[in-house]
Design a protein around this motif. Structure first.
Motif, PDB file in Angstrom:
ATOM      1  N   PRO A   1      47.341   6.211  -0.954  1.00 35.76           N
ATOM      2  CA  PRO A   1      48.235   6.884   0.002  1.00 35.76           C
ATOM      3  C   PRO A   1      48.174   8.410  -0.050  1.00 35.76           C
ATOM      4  CG  PRO A   1      49.475   5.838  -1.775  1.00 35.76           C
ATOM      5  CD  PRO A   1      48.077   5.357  -1.884  1.00 35.76           C
ATOM      6  N   GLU A   2      47.717   8.965  -1.144  1.00 37.87           N
ATOM      7  CA  GLU A   2      47.620  10.427  -1.251  1.00 37.87           C
ATOM      8  C   GLU A   2      46.171  10.909  -1.238  1.00 37.87           C
ATOM      9  OE1 GLU A   2      49.765  11.313  -4.798  1.00 37.87           O
ATOM     10  OE2 GLU A   2      51.676  10.581  -3.991  1.00 37.87           O
TER      11      GLU A   2
ATOM     12  N   GLY B   1      53.779  -1.370  -1.127  1.00 37.42           N
ATOM     13  CA  GLY B   1      52.458  -1.126  -1.698  1.00 37.42           C
ATOM     14  C   GLY B   1      52.370   0.257  -2.327  1.00 37.42           C
ATOM     15  N   ILE B   2      52.948   1.248  -1.658  1.00 37.66           N
ATOM     16  CA  ILE B   2      52.989   2.605  -2.213  1.00 37.66           C
ATOM     17  C   ILE B   2      53.784   2.610  -3.507  1.00 37.66           C
ATOM     18  CG2 ILE B   2      53.799   4.955  -1.795  1.00 37.66           C
ATOM     19  CD1 ILE B   2      53.315   4.440   1.210  1.00 37.66           C
ATOM     20  N   LYS B   3      54.875   1.886  -3.498  1.00 37.12           N
ATOM     21  CA  LYS B   3      55.734   1.784  -4.683  1.00 37.12           C
ATOM     22  C   LYS B   3      54.963   1.182  -5.855  1.00 37.12           C
ATOM     23  CE  LYS B   3      60.075  -0.506  -6.067  1.00 37.12           C
ATOM     24  NZ  LYS B   3      61.193  -1.345  -5.549  1.00 37.12           N
ATOM     25  N   LEU B   4      54.162   0.155  -5.578  1.00 39.17           N
ATOM     26  CA  LEU B   4      53.370  -0.495  -6.625  1.00 39.17           C
ATOM     27  C   LEU B   4      52.355   0.478  -7.224  1.00 39.17           C
ATOM     28  CD1 LEU B   4      52.361  -3.015  -8.156  1.00 39.17           C
ATOM     29  CD2 LEU B   4      50.936  -3.535  -6.164  1.00 39.17           C
ATOM     30  N   ILE B   5      51.643   1.189  -6.371  1.00 33.43           N
ATOM     31  CA  ILE B   5      50.638   2.144  -6.850  1.00 33.43           C
ATOM     32  C   ILE B   5      51.293   3.231  -7.701  1.00 33.43           C
ATOM     33  CG2 ILE B   5      49.089   3.999  -6.077  1.00 33.43           C
ATOM     34  CD1 ILE B   5      48.226   2.157  -3.795  1.00 33.43           C
ATOM     35  N   ARG B   6      52.406   3.747  -7.223  1.00 29.20           N
ATOM     36  CA  ARG B   6      53.082   4.808  -7.969  1.00 29.20           C
ATOM     37  C   ARG B   6      53.575   4.314  -9.322  1.00 29.20           C
ATOM     38  NH1 ARG B   6      56.402   7.535  -2.892  1.00 29.20           N
ATOM     39  NH2 ARG B   6      54.629   8.775  -2.100  1.00 29.20           N
ATOM     40  N   ARG B   7      54.044   3.106  -9.352  1.00 33.35           N
ATOM     41  CA  ARG B   7      54.543   2.534 -10.622  1.00 33.35           C
ATOM     42  C   ARG B   7      53.410   2.468 -11.645  1.00 33.35           C
ATOM     43  NH1 ARG B   7      58.779  -1.102 -11.784  1.00 33.35           N
ATOM     44  NH2 ARG B   7      58.874  -1.343 -14.055  1.00 33.35           N
ATOM     45  N   LEU B   8      52.239   2.044 -11.215  1.00 39.65           N
ATOM     46  CA  LEU B   8      51.088   1.952 -12.112  1.00 39.65           C
ATOM     47  C   LEU B   8      50.591   3.336 -12.522  1.00 39.65           C
ATOM     48  CD1 LEU B   8      49.261  -0.927 -10.214  1.00 39.65           C
ATOM     49  CD2 LEU B   8      50.056  -1.069 -12.582  1.00 39.65           C
TER      50      LEU B   8
ATOM     51  N   MET C   1      46.455   5.437   9.206  1.00 37.51           N
ATOM     52  CA  MET C   1      46.211   4.404   8.187  1.00 37.51           C
ATOM     53  C   MET C   1      47.290   4.531   7.129  1.00 37.51           C
ATOM     54  SD  MET C   1      42.650   3.732   6.239  1.00 37.51           S
ATOM     55  CE  MET C   1      42.439   2.462   5.017  1.00 37.51           C
ATOM     56  N   GLU C   2      48.055   3.476   6.958  1.00 41.39           N
ATOM     57  CA  GLU C   2      49.245   3.588   6.127  1.00 41.39           C
ATOM     58  C   GLU C   2      49.523   2.285   5.388  1.00 41.39           C
ATOM     59  OE1 GLU C   2      53.518   4.401   7.642  1.00 41.39           O
ATOM     60  OE2 GLU C   2      52.406   6.279   7.888  1.00 41.39           O
ATOM     61  N   LEU C   3      49.838   2.414   4.111  1.00 41.14           N
ATOM     62  CA  LEU C   3      50.245   1.253   3.319  1.00 41.14           C
ATOM     63  C   LEU C   3      51.729   0.992   3.525  1.00 41.14           C
ATOM     64  CD1 LEU C   3      48.502   1.772  -0.149  1.00 41.14           C
ATOM     65  CD2 LEU C   3      48.066  -0.075   1.460  1.00 41.14           C
ATOM     66  N   PRO C   4      52.154  -0.265   3.395  1.00 37.45           N
ATOM     67  CA  PRO C   4      53.597  -0.528   3.461  1.00 37.45           C
ATOM     68  C   PRO C   4      54.297   0.120   2.268  1.00 37.45           C
ATOM     69  CG  PRO C   4      52.405  -2.498   2.777  1.00 37.45           C
ATOM     70  CD  PRO C   4      51.370  -1.495   3.188  1.00 37.45           C
TER      71      PRO C   4
ATOM     72  N   ALA D   1      45.141   3.403  -9.346  1.00 38.73           N
ATOM     73  CA  ALA D   1      45.328   2.181  -8.557  1.00 38.73           C
ATOM     74  C   ALA D   1      45.052   2.464  -7.086  1.00 38.73           C
ATOM     75  CB  ALA D   1      46.736   1.628  -8.735  1.00 38.73           C
ATOM     76  N   TYR D   2      44.404   1.507  -6.428  1.00 40.02           N
ATOM     77  CA  TYR D   2      44.050   1.615  -5.013  1.00 40.02           C
ATOM     78  C   TYR D   2      44.246   0.273  -4.323  1.00 40.02           C
ATOM     79  CZ  TYR D   2      41.555   6.091  -5.747  1.00 40.02           C
ATOM     80  OH  TYR D   2      41.224   7.401  -6.039  1.00 40.02           O
ATOM     81  N   ALA D   3      44.539   0.323  -3.034  1.00 41.39           N
ATOM     82  CA  ALA D   3      44.397  -0.865  -2.184  1.00 41.39           C
ATOM     83  C   ALA D   3      42.905  -1.026  -1.904  1.00 41.39           C
ATOM     84  CB  ALA D   3      45.157  -0.690  -0.882  1.00 41.39           C
ATOM     85  N   VAL D   4      42.422  -2.273  -1.909  1.00 37.93           N
ATOM     86  CA  VAL D   4      40.980  -2.487  -1.771  1.00 37.93           C
ATOM     87  C   VAL D   4      40.676  -3.672  -0.850  1.00 37.93           C
ATOM     88  CG1 VAL D   4      40.377  -1.521  -4.035  1.00 37.93           C
ATOM     89  CG2 VAL D   4      40.958  -3.953  -3.846  1.00 37.93           C
ATOM     90  N   GLY D   5      39.419  -3.726  -0.430  1.00 36.03           N
ATOM     91  CA  GLY D   5      38.890  -4.911   0.247  1.00 36.03           C
ATOM     92  C   GLY D   5      39.336  -5.081   1.687  1.00 36.03           C
ATOM     93  N   GLY D   6      39.652  -6.329   2.025  1.00 41.86           N
ATOM     94  CA  GLY D   6      39.936  -6.691   3.408  1.00 41.86           C
ATOM     95  C   GLY D   6      41.103  -5.955   4.030  1.00 41.86           C
ATOM     96  N   CYS D   7      42.127  -5.617   3.231  1.00 43.05           N
ATOM     97  CA  CYS D   7      43.274  -4.923   3.811  1.00 43.05           C
ATOM     98  C   CYS D   7      42.878  -3.524   4.277  1.00 43.05           C
ATOM     99  CB  CYS D   7      44.440  -4.884   2.827  1.00 43.05           C
ATOM    100  SG  CYS D   7      44.195  -3.864   1.351  1.00 43.05           S
ATOM    101  N   VAL D   8      41.988  -2.863   3.539  1.00 48.26           N
ATOM    102  CA  VAL D   8      41.520  -1.539   3.949  1.00 48.26           C
ATOM    103  C   VAL D   8      40.691  -1.657   5.231  1.00 48.26           C
ATOM    104  CG1 VAL D   8      40.170   0.486   3.268  1.00 48.26           C
ATOM    105  CG2 VAL D   8      41.514  -0.759   1.550  1.00 48.26           C
ATOM    106  N   ARG D   9      39.813  -2.652   5.266  1.00 50.37           N
ATOM    107  CA  ARG D   9      39.016  -2.903   6.478  1.00 50.37           C
ATOM    108  C   ARG D   9      39.921  -3.119   7.685  1.00 50.37           C
ATOM    109  NH1 ARG D   9      37.266  -8.211   5.583  1.00 50.37           N
ATOM    110  NH2 ARG D   9      39.133  -8.797   6.766  1.00 50.37           N
TER     111      ARG D   9
END
Length: 392
Positions: free
Chosen positions: A123-124, A7-14, A1-4, A21-29
């Motif tokens: 991602p971590e 997406g990792i860059k966005l989370i780290r920036r925040l 299970m891996e984010l593009p 920050a987390y990826a959520v919802g339908g993309c995780v499913r």
């Protein structure tokens, strides 16, 4: 299970600015199901203004501030970023009367519709699953987060979303969720037709569409009273909206279908195509090139192709490819003569020209006359001599 990577860059920036920050919802499913998500949504502990400040230098647009949502474009990818939030009061059975912001991810996940959509991924730190969504994915079950009746009273569109997910994911609906869905189905009358249309259009494309339409017929009859048990099996139809709509309404008359589709605010072209498919569904057809040309003349290439796919007519579909590839004449605009040619031949201006052109076209479609200018003019001239070109 891996984010593009973006997406990792966005989370780290925040998170560099002290936020969660987390990826959520339908993309995780979808990632858990081994599918590539169509889009990615993110939840963050930052308020919208704080999110924009943390992403300074990244294009960020206000797309839903009332609900805490902004859209950032990272490396060419658009991502919705929403503040962790709570909701209360649903007087219109669709949207919350009050939205509050929180710093708690679990509170944010608790307001979501179904357990399989109420997970978050980092991602971590990995998966956050407060409501057993991963297990429900494994067991192929759709279940509301918390109390099902409350979830459906909050947002009645969730009733149709539940059926859409069942159709698309081929998941069974958990019994308490099923009972609540049936009990509160009348709430769908409070939902805008455009929203019903969007969910229904997605639902009928699913592998389980036929099963869901049959098992939950009372739900669909709330907003589609024309719906009945008699319809074509959808599973053998290509997963295309117009073909599946025609299959779903095949037990109705074309007029009934038109009224139903108009009520759901489908566009005019879709309504015309679907009702045409129904009208021609059982009309006897030959399987030769002349029949294919006449269908193109009557319906146009696009609708003719849809009809033949709906009816499963492989021979005629092959002839359509021949017609398309060779550019064979199937309309007045493709005829090698026009009104000016007939006037120069000696035809007086008036309705006789249209009659003559249509008669020439019918001969071409019957393949008793080739679409060559010299031959067409010769035939038209012969009608003048016989003085029968004016006959209707």
């Amino acid at each position: 299970m891996e984010l593009p990577n973006w997406g990792i860059k966005l989370i780290r920036r925040l998170e560099e600015k002290g936020f969660e920050a987390y990826a959520v919802g339908g993309c995780v499913r979808d990632m858990l199901l081994g599918k590539k998500p169509e889009d990615y949504d993110f939840a963050v502990s930052a308020l919208p203004d704080e999110t924009k400040q943390a992403l300074n230098g990244v294009p960020v647009f206000d797309t839903g501030l009332r609900h805490g949502t902004v859209t950032a474009v990272v490396d060419g990818h658009a991502a919705e970023i929403t503040t962790y939030r709570t909701e209360s009061g649903y007087s219109d059975f669709r949207r919350p009367d009050k939205v509050g912001f929180t710093r708690s991810l679990s509170e944010d996940l608790s307001r979501r519709d179904f357990t399989v959509n109420a997970m978050a991924f980092h991602p971590e730190r990995g998966l956050v699953d407060c409501f057993g969504g991963k297990e429900d994915l494994k067991n192929r079950i759709l279940k509301c987060v918390g109390e099902p009746e409350r979830r459906f009273r909050e947002d009645a569109l969730r009733i149709l979303r539940c059926l859409r997910f069942s159709s698309a994911l081929e998941f069974a609906i958990e019994e308490d969720t099923r009972q609540a869905l049936l009990k509160h189905r009348e709430l769908l009358k409070k939902i805008a037709p455009e929203r019903l249309q969007a969910e229904f259009s997605k639902l009928i494309l699913g592998e389980w569409a036929e099963q869901v339409l049959t098992e939950y017929l009372p739900v669909f009859q709330v907003f589609l009273p024309e719906a009945g048990q008699r319809r074509s099996a959808l599973s053998w139809l290509p997963a295309e909206k117009k073909l599946r709509l025609a299959g779903a309404f095949s037990g109705c008359t074309p007029d009934e279908t038109a009224r139903a589709l108009e009520r759901l605010r489908y566009d005019g072209k879709t309504i015309r195509t679907v009702t045409t498919l129904e009208r021609y569904r059982q009309v006897p057809l030959e399987t030769d090139r002349r029949q294919a040309r006449k269908l193109v003349f009557l319906l146009g290439m696009e609708t003719a192709e849809e009809l033949l796919r709906f009816r499963e007519e492989p021979e005629l579909l092959k002839w359509l490819e021949v017609i398309r590839g060779q550019g064979l004449c199937c309309s007045l605009s493709q005829l090698s003569v026009n009104g000016e040619d007939l006037i120069r031949l000696g035809y007086p201006e008036g309705k006789g020209i249209g009659i003559a052109l249509n008669r020439l076209l019918q001969l071409v479609l019957d393949e008793t006359l080739e679409n060559q200018k010299e031959l067409l003019l010769k035939k038209a001239k012969s009608w003048m001599k016989l003085d029968c070109w004016q006959q209707k």
